[in-house]
Design a protein around this motif. Structure first.
Motif, PDB file in Angstrom:
ATOM      1  N   ASP A  94      43.254  42.679  33.352  1.00  0.00           N
ATOM      2  CA  ASP A  94      42.340  42.242  34.405  1.00  0.00           C
ATOM      3  C   ASP A  94      43.145  41.349  35.342  1.00  0.00           C
ATOM      4  O   ASP A  94      44.038  40.627  34.894  1.00  0.00           O
ATOM      5  N   ASP A 122      31.277  47.670  42.627  1.00  0.00           N
ATOM      6  CA  ASP A 122      32.555  48.337  42.373  1.00  0.00           C
ATOM      7  C   ASP A 122      32.396  49.854  42.295  1.00  0.00           C
ATOM      8  O   ASP A 122      33.327  50.601  42.596  1.00  0.00           O
ATOM      9  N   LYS A 128      33.142  50.101  49.289  1.00  0.00           N
ATOM     10  CA  LYS A 128      34.507  49.620  49.123  1.00  0.00           C
ATOM     11  C   LYS A 128      35.425  50.137  50.228  1.00  0.00           C
ATOM     12  O   LYS A 128      36.286  49.405  50.721  1.00  0.00           O
ATOM     13  N   PHE A 166      35.525  40.311  47.143  1.00  0.00           N
ATOM     14  CA  PHE A 166      36.509  41.318  46.780  1.00  0.00           C
ATOM     15  C   PHE A 166      37.883  40.644  46.703  1.00  0.00           C
ATOM     16  O   PHE A 166      38.258  39.909  47.615  1.00  0.00           O
ATOM     17  N   LYS A 203      40.235  44.369  46.365  1.00  0.00           N
ATOM     18  CA  LYS A 203      39.630  45.701  46.351  1.00  0.00           C
ATOM     19  C   LYS A 203      38.577  45.875  45.270  1.00  0.00           C
ATOM     20  O   LYS A 203      37.870  46.876  45.242  1.00  0.00           O
ATOM     21  N   ASN A 204      38.486  44.925  44.367  1.00  0.00           N
ATOM     22  CA  ASN A 204      37.455  44.946  43.332  1.00  0.00           C
ATOM     23  C   ASN A 204      36.649  43.663  43.417  1.00  0.00           C
ATOM     24  O   ASN A 204      37.163  42.633  43.838  1.00  0.00           O
TER      25      ASN A 204
END
Length: 363
Positions: free
Chosen positions: A58, A222, A228, A272, A275-276
């Motif tokens: 992670d 997500d 996204k 974000f 990107k996540n």
């Protein structure tokens, strides 16, 4: 050690809501390319599970802190933060991490870089990623770091010794100015944005402009490929506008969708990174969003609920797993200047010893 493994001294630590190995700068290769290969091998990247390293699969647990004697006359130690990308062979030095920063003071004391000074030791930290300074206050009764205490932060179970951190003049540390474009509002891809840097480059957007309430579950966001892609398209344009260049392979700027608070705080966030969707919000990201909240006309100011309009502000920034409290001292005599930002973090040493890295990583 024989058998093709090289031992490197390190201390595995939790800093705030992040975790990773802390190294003395002198224990790592001086050549950046070699250092990065070594860190990728140590953490187990690139691999989504990081199964062959100590990374936690992670972004919050694939972080590295490098600490050494200070190169700044007003600091005690230098701190370099390195984000080891989980599923790419890439080490990103382009941002700070205020969570890992919480472990720098205790680590510096443990490793003899800073001598304890009574029951409380203030450690002045030169953050090499941005050139800004921070001061961490560490409890050191009896000349040793105290780990237990009553301080609690959202995202970490239990309580620990408090580590207040003051940030000194971090505005524009990455982008050159608090508002890199000089505008409170910019429009990108038809969406109003506030591009701001008070320790972390952040693009602040209104969740409602994406058809969201701002209270959505991060996992659901997500899973929304359309959302996204739209957010990333704005980020790529904003990167150039914020003097960051091509950010396609950078972890900045962060993208924070804000909304009216739902739990008694000042503002709601879904961030974000980049990107996540973060399960919380980063330290410096929270500082930048809080700053946007007190900036008249900004995207965040339009939805925020502020307790007062004074120069002393305490804002609870809501995120998916709780609150992040930011204290700020403002100077409004000429526009808006943040004289001081401060927040509370905790840290804990988890393991100390040597990490074993394949010799081939050193070339």
């Amino acid at each position: 050690m024989s058998g093709g493994l090289r031992p490197i001294p390190c201390t595995l630590m939790r800093g705030g809501t992040s975790k990773g190995p802390f190294f003395l700068a002198s224990d790592l290769p001086s050549d950046v390319a070699t250092r990065d290969r070594m860190l990728l091998a140590a953490m187990g990247s690139p691999d989504p599970r990081q199964i062959d390293g100590v990374g936690g699969a992670d972004s919050l647990t694939s972080k590295v802190a490098v600490v050494g004697p200070s190169s700044h006359p007003e600091a005690d130690v230098d701190y370099l933060f390195l984000q080891v990308v989980v599923n790419e062979a890439r080490v990103d030095p382009n941002q700070n991490c205020g969570n890992m920063l919480a472990g720098v003071g205790p680590f510096a004391i443990m490793r003899g870089l800073v001598k304890p000074s009574g029951d409380v030791t203030r450690v002045r930290i030169n953050m090499l990623n941005t050139g800004a300074l921070a001061v961490a206050t560490v409890e050191t009764p009896g000349g040793a770091v105290r780990w237990d205490g009553d301080a609690r932060i959202d995202g970490v179970p239990g309580t620990s010794s408090p580590i207040p951190i003051d940030f000194l003049d971090v505005a524009g540390s990455s982008c050159g100015a608090l508002l890199p474009t000089g505008n409170v509002i910019d429009v990108i891809e038809g969406v109003e944005c506030t591009l701001i840097d008070n320790g972390m480059p952040v693009v602040v957007l209104n969740a409602a402009d994406f058809g969201l309430t701002g209270q959505e579950d991060p996992a659901d966001m997500d899973a929304d490929a359309t959302l996204k892609a739209r957010v990333e398209a704005i980020r790529l344009i904003a990167g150039h506008m914020m003097n960051l260049g091509d950010v396609a392979k950078k972890t900045v700027p962060k993208m924070s969708l804000v909304s009216p608070p739902a739990h008694g705080g000042a503002v709601g966030t879904r961030t974000f990174i980049p990107k996540n969707v973060h399960k919380a919000i980063g330290v410096f990201g929270a500082v930048s969003v809080a700053t946007a909240c007190v900036l008249p006309g900004s995207v965040a100011h339009k939805v925020a609920v502020l307790a007062n309009a004074g120069d002393q502000q305490r804002l609870d920034v809501e995120h998916p797993t709780g609150f992040f409290t930011v204290d700020m001292e403002l100077d409004r005599s000429q526009g808006l200047r943040v004289k001081r930002s401060a927040l509370l973090r905790t840290a804990r040493a988890l393991m100390q010893g040597e990490i074993l890295v394949p010799e081939k990583a050193f070339g």
